[in-house]
Design a protein around this motif. Structure first.
Motif, PDB file in Angstrom:
ATOM      1  N   PRO A   1     -14.872  -9.788  12.056  1.00 20.98           N
ATOM      2  CA  PRO A   1     -13.801  -9.414  11.114  1.00 20.98           C
ATOM      3  C   PRO A   1     -12.429  -9.805  11.636  1.00 20.98           C
ATOM      4  O   PRO A   1     -12.185  -9.844  12.842  1.00 20.98           O
ATOM      5  CB  PRO A   1     -13.935  -7.890  11.025  1.00 20.98           C
ATOM      6  CG  PRO A   1     -15.313  -7.580  11.487  1.00 20.98           C
ATOM      7  CD  PRO A   1     -15.651  -8.629  12.506  1.00 20.98           C
ATOM      8  N   ARG A   2     -11.526 -10.117  10.710  1.00 21.90           N
ATOM      9  CA  ARG A   2     -10.129 -10.374  11.021  1.00 21.90           C
ATOM     10  C   ARG A   2      -9.310  -9.204  10.484  1.00 21.90           C
ATOM     11  O   ARG A   2      -9.693  -8.565   9.505  1.00 21.90           O
ATOM     12  CB  ARG A   2      -9.641 -11.678  10.391  1.00 21.90           C
ATOM     13  CG  ARG A   2     -10.370 -12.907  10.900  1.00 21.90           C
ATOM     14  CD  ARG A   2     -10.121 -13.122  12.395  1.00 21.90           C
ATOM     15  NE  ARG A   2     -10.544 -14.438  12.851  1.00 21.90           N
ATOM     16  CZ  ARG A   2     -11.731 -14.725  13.346  1.00 21.90           C
ATOM     17  NH1 ARG A   2     -12.642 -13.760  13.461  1.00 21.90           N
ATOM     18  NH2 ARG A   2     -12.032 -15.942  13.741  1.00 21.90           N
ATOM     19  N   PHE A   3      -8.182  -8.939  11.124  1.00 19.61           N
ATOM     20  CA  PHE A   3      -7.381  -7.770  10.769  1.00 19.61           C
ATOM     21  C   PHE A   3      -5.957  -8.202  10.462  1.00 19.61           C
ATOM     22  O   PHE A   3      -5.279  -8.783  11.305  1.00 19.61           O
ATOM     23  CB  PHE A   3      -7.384  -6.751  11.917  1.00 19.61           C
ATOM     24  CG  PHE A   3      -8.767  -6.328  12.323  1.00 19.61           C
ATOM     25  CD1 PHE A   3      -9.445  -5.369  11.609  1.00 19.61           C
ATOM     26  CD2 PHE A   3      -9.393  -6.927  13.402  1.00 19.61           C
ATOM     27  CE1 PHE A   3     -10.732  -4.990  11.978  1.00 19.61           C
ATOM     28  CE2 PHE A   3     -10.664  -6.557  13.782  1.00 19.61           C
ATOM     29  CZ  PHE A   3     -11.342  -5.584  13.068  1.00 19.61           C
ATOM     30  N   GLU A   4      -5.513  -7.944   9.241  1.00 18.58           N
ATOM     31  CA  GLU A   4      -4.142  -8.263   8.872  1.00 18.58           C
ATOM     32  C   GLU A   4      -3.205  -7.110   9.212  1.00 18.58           C
ATOM     33  O   GLU A   4      -2.000  -7.294   9.291  1.00 18.58           O
ATOM     34  CB  GLU A   4      -4.045  -8.579   7.377  1.00 18.58           C
ATOM     35  CG  GLU A   4      -4.783  -9.854   6.998  1.00 18.58           C
ATOM     36  CD  GLU A   4      -4.441 -10.342   5.618  1.00 18.58           C
ATOM     37  OE1 GLU A   4      -3.484  -9.809   5.026  1.00 18.58           O
ATOM     38  OE2 GLU A   4      -5.121 -11.244   5.130  1.00 18.58           O
ATOM     39  N   PHE A   5      -3.757  -5.898   9.376  1.00 19.85           N
ATOM     40  CA  PHE A   5      -2.899  -4.759   9.693  1.00 19.85           C
ATOM     41  C   PHE A   5      -3.380  -4.183  11.012  1.00 19.85           C
ATOM     42  O   PHE A   5      -3.438  -4.886  12.001  1.00 19.85           O
ATOM     43  CB  PHE A   5      -2.927  -3.746   8.545  1.00 19.85           C
ATOM     44  CG  PHE A   5      -1.778  -2.788   8.550  1.00 19.85           C
ATOM     45  CD1 PHE A   5      -0.478  -3.255   8.639  1.00 19.85           C
ATOM     46  CD2 PHE A   5      -1.994  -1.432   8.465  1.00 19.85           C
ATOM     47  CE1 PHE A   5       0.592  -2.379   8.648  1.00 19.85           C
ATOM     48  CE2 PHE A   5      -0.936  -0.550   8.461  1.00 19.85           C
ATOM     49  CZ  PHE A   5       0.353  -1.022   8.559  1.00 19.85           C
ATOM     50  N   LYS A   6      -3.755  -2.932  11.073  1.00 18.49           N
ATOM     51  CA  LYS A   6      -4.167  -2.343  12.339  1.00 18.49           C
ATOM     52  C   LYS A   6      -5.620  -2.692  12.633  1.00 18.49           C
ATOM     53  O   LYS A   6      -6.509  -2.484  11.806  1.00 18.49           O
ATOM     54  CB  LYS A   6      -3.976  -0.822  12.305  1.00 18.49           C
ATOM     55  CG  LYS A   6      -2.498  -0.425  12.225  1.00 18.49           C
ATOM     56  CD  LYS A   6      -2.288   1.045  12.418  1.00 18.49           C
ATOM     57  CE  LYS A   6      -0.803   1.384  12.408  1.00 18.49           C
ATOM     58  NZ  LYS A   6      -0.535   2.811  12.611  1.00 18.49           N
TER      59      LYS A   6
ATOM     60  N   VAL B   1       5.397  -2.244   4.395  1.00 16.10           N
ATOM     61  CA  VAL B   1       5.956  -3.351   3.609  1.00 16.10           C
ATOM     62  C   VAL B   1       7.439  -3.143   3.298  1.00 16.10           C
ATOM     63  O   VAL B   1       8.274  -3.972   3.673  1.00 16.10           O
ATOM     64  CB  VAL B   1       5.128  -3.584   2.327  1.00 16.10           C
ATOM     65  CG1 VAL B   1       5.777  -4.670   1.475  1.00 16.10           C
ATOM     66  CG2 VAL B   1       3.695  -3.998   2.690  1.00 16.10           C
ATOM     67  N   PRO B   2       7.824  -2.047   2.615  1.00 19.25           N
ATOM     68  CA  PRO B   2       9.262  -1.907   2.316  1.00 19.25           C
ATOM     69  C   PRO B   2      10.137  -1.737   3.543  1.00 19.25           C
ATOM     70  O   PRO B   2      11.316  -2.098   3.521  1.00 19.25           O
ATOM     71  CB  PRO B   2       9.311  -0.653   1.427  1.00 19.25           C
ATOM     72  CG  PRO B   2       8.068   0.104   1.733  1.00 19.25           C
ATOM     73  CD  PRO B   2       7.040  -0.946   2.036  1.00 19.25           C
TER      74      PRO B   2
ATOM     75  N   VAL C   1      12.109 -13.055   0.828  1.00 18.50           N
ATOM     76  CA  VAL C   1      10.843 -12.566   1.378  1.00 18.50           C
ATOM     77  C   VAL C   1       9.704 -12.980   0.459  1.00 18.50           C
ATOM     78  O   VAL C   1       9.752 -12.740  -0.750  1.00 18.50           O
ATOM     79  CB  VAL C   1      10.859 -11.037   1.547  1.00 18.50           C
ATOM     80  CG1 VAL C   1       9.534 -10.556   2.127  1.00 18.50           C
ATOM     81  CG2 VAL C   1      12.010 -10.616   2.449  1.00 18.50           C
ATOM     82  N   PHE C   2       8.694 -13.595   1.038  1.00 22.70           N
ATOM     83  CA  PHE C   2       7.506 -13.999   0.300  1.00 22.70           C
ATOM     84  C   PHE C   2       6.378 -13.035   0.666  1.00 22.70           C
ATOM     85  O   PHE C   2       5.822 -13.103   1.762  1.00 22.70           O
ATOM     86  CB  PHE C   2       7.127 -15.438   0.643  1.00 22.70           C
ATOM     87  CG  PHE C   2       8.051 -16.468   0.063  1.00 22.70           C
ATOM     88  CD1 PHE C   2       7.652 -17.271  -0.989  1.00 22.70           C
ATOM     89  CD2 PHE C   2       9.343 -16.615   0.563  1.00 22.70           C
ATOM     90  CE1 PHE C   2       8.501 -18.221  -1.534  1.00 22.70           C
ATOM     91  CE2 PHE C   2      10.207 -17.563   0.036  1.00 22.70           C
ATOM     92  CZ  PHE C   2       9.788 -18.364  -1.029  1.00 22.70           C
TER      93      PHE C   2
ATOM     94  N   SER D   1       0.852  -1.181   0.000  1.00 20.54           N
ATOM     95  CA  SER D   1       0.000   0.000   0.000  1.00 20.54           C
ATOM     96  C   SER D   1       0.891   1.234   0.000  1.00 20.54           C
ATOM     97  O   SER D   1       2.107   1.131  -0.202  1.00 20.54           O
ATOM     98  CB  SER D   1      -0.913   0.006   1.234  1.00 20.54           C
ATOM     99  OG  SER D   1      -0.149   0.227   2.416  1.00 20.54           O
ATOM    100  N   MET D   2       0.300   2.385   0.271  1.00 17.17           N
ATOM    101  CA  MET D   2       1.071   3.631   0.317  1.00 17.17           C
ATOM    102  C   MET D   2       1.722   3.858   1.676  1.00 17.17           C
ATOM    103  O   MET D   2       2.444   4.827   1.863  1.00 17.17           O
ATOM    104  CB  MET D   2       0.160   4.820  -0.011  1.00 17.17           C
ATOM    105  CG  MET D   2      -0.153   4.965  -1.494  1.00 17.17           C
ATOM    106  SD  MET D   2       1.310   5.377  -2.458  1.00 17.17           S
ATOM    107  CE  MET D   2       1.650   7.042  -1.868  1.00 17.17           C
ATOM    108  N   THR D   3       1.464   2.978   2.651  1.00 14.19           N
ATOM    109  CA  THR D   3       2.132   3.116   3.937  1.00 14.19           C
ATOM    110  C   THR D   3       3.540   2.526   3.853  1.00 14.19           C
ATOM    111  O   THR D   3       3.880   1.818   2.901  1.00 14.19           O
ATOM    112  CB  THR D   3       1.345   2.412   5.057  1.00 14.19           C
ATOM    113  OG1 THR D   3       1.366   0.999   4.828  1.00 14.19           O
ATOM    114  CG2 THR D   3      -0.086   2.910   5.101  1.00 14.19           C
TER     115      THR D   3
END
Length: 447
Positions: A430-435, A151-152, A165-166, A146-148
């Protein structure tokens, strides 16, 4: 675990040497920011100071204005999209990040020059070095691009250290686990909530981590968690668990070789104070907190080129400790791992200050519970009400569920002094992969 150094010269400095190193960088950064940033010039003008007035640490802490999210967002509106704090030509911008909007007050935009980006990667490469990755380790990263900066900020340092890294953000949880099994991945980067989801889904698929998977190291980030949660994950995955803290503004730190939890005690984030100055202050008085006290993080990058700023209020609530609280002998100041929350996520319930983390320490520590959602509202009889809906794992018997609902209710009252309505959710949550966004506040509507 054997101590690993990424930058031995920095990591073996004395505390005085580190402070002198910081001051040399800070003086240059104050002058650079004032010369290049319209926002800083306006702030200094309002305070009636110039960089020449900042001659000591006391001058810096007592005279330099604080910068807030609102300041940055208003600056971007004045001169879109980067604001008047953009200090390099747009042709020299290497990458652009936006904040995730945790506080709901708008997203800050940060441009990175190549030097800024390389420094970002360097500080996280140091933290990942402490984790102990080996060249060729295969690491699963579950968050979508994303734009956050998330990830990088993790994947590039891992690649720099020789890991594969996968990036599996586009796949659902079952597919992620199938990829992990196929490639015998050695590591996971996740947050606490999604690690719990991975664990529960592995159970549903009949996967046994020490038989079907080969995970050796797990890095949790972003979220707070109970000590019991990390202990449970260490046993389940047969892996060491580490933790990292970072913000788009440049704050950052990671647990050393000891990990996120040491026995029954929490580990510490060792702050990257050689590249970014961290202050931990009382949010009301703005005075430094004492060891063991909670306070707000104020952050100043020490050599940021593209989007420089001074003394940014993160609104992160952290527990401060001095360097000697960890015996790894690195000179960096410390924050307690796994207890970071947000001052602006505080909920005042029946006159009592409650943070979501207070609730999660009770709810998410239970093996039987998969997820929860909270709601604040005004009942039909006009009473302020806090309600929690719990989703149990599918293997939990009905009689155990009823007992657990009562236990959660009593433990929450004991911990917070507040009575919560606790019920079982009628549908999957709901499940949350980020915040995670587990709370809704409908009290204004009810009034």
């Amino acid at each position: 675990m054997q101590k690993r150094y990424y930058n031995r010269e920095i990591e073996t400095m004395s505390q005085k040497e580190l402070r002198d190193y910081q001051w040399a960088l800070l003086k240059k950064q104050i002058e650079y920011t004032y010369a290049k940033s319209g926002l800083c010039q306006r702030q200094f003008g309002a305070a009636g100071i110039t960089p020449d007035d900042i001659k000591t640490w006391a001058h810096f802490f007592n005279m330099v204005p604080l910068t807030t999210k609102e300041d940055m967002v208003a600056d971007q509106e004045l001169s879109p999209p980067y604001g008047t704090r953009l200090a390099v030509p747009e042709s020299e911008i290497f990458t652009t990040f936006v904040t995730s909007g945790t506080s709901g007050k708008g997203q800050e935009v940060f441009a990175d020059s190549r030097k800024d980006f390389e420094q970002r990667i360097g500080r996280f490469a140091m933290m990942h070095t402490w984790v102990g990755w080996d060249r060729g380790d295969r690491v699963m990263f579950p968050f979508p691009m994303s734009m956050t900066a998330a990830v990088p900020t993790h994947t590039t340092p891992l690649q720099h250290l020789g890991c594969q890294v996968f990036n599996l953000g586009m796949y659902d949880t079952k597919a992620k686990l199938q990829w992990m099994k196929r490639f015998r991945m050695r590591g996971i980067i996740s947050n606490a909530g999604y690690l719990a989801t991975l664990s529960a889904t592995a159970d549903e698929m009949g996967l046994v981590p020490n038989r079907d998977l080969d995970v050796r190291r797990i890095v949790v980030t972003i979220q707070a968690y109970p000590v019991a949660f990390v202990q449970k994950m260490k046993l389940k995955w047969h892996a060491q668990v580490f933790d990292m803290y970072g913000t788009s503004q440049g704050a950052g730190g990671g647990t050393c070789e000891k990990g996120a939890v040491v026995g029954e005690q929490r580990g510490h984030y060792h702050l990257m104070d050689h590249v970014c100055l961290h202050e931990v202050v009382n949010p009301d008085t703005l005075q430094p907190v004492a060891p063991g006290e909670f306070g707000e993080v104020i952050v100043t990058p020490l050599s940021r080129e593209a989007s420089p700023f001074l003394r940014f209020r993160t609104r992160d609530k952290v527990r401060y400790f001095p360097p000697e609280a960890c015996d790894c002998e690195r000179p960096f100041p410390l924050m307690e791992a796994g207890t970071i929350s947000r001052y602006d996520s505080m909920m005042k319930i029946k006159g009592v200050n409650i943070w979501p983390e207070n609730v999660e320490e009770v709810v998410l520590a239970k093996d039987e519970i998969a997820e929860y959602q909270g709601k604040l509202y005004i009942s039909e009889d006009g009473k302020e009400t806090a309600a929690i809906a719990i989703e149990f794992k599918g293997t939990v018997p009905a009689e155990t569920r009823q007992t657990m609902l009562g236990r959660v209710q009593s433990e929450l009252r004991a911990k917070t002094g507040i009575g919560f309505l606790v019920s079982e959710s009628a549908a999957p949550l709901p499940r949350f992969e980020f915040k995670a966004k587990r709370w809704t506040d409908q009290r204004a509507k009810g009034l």
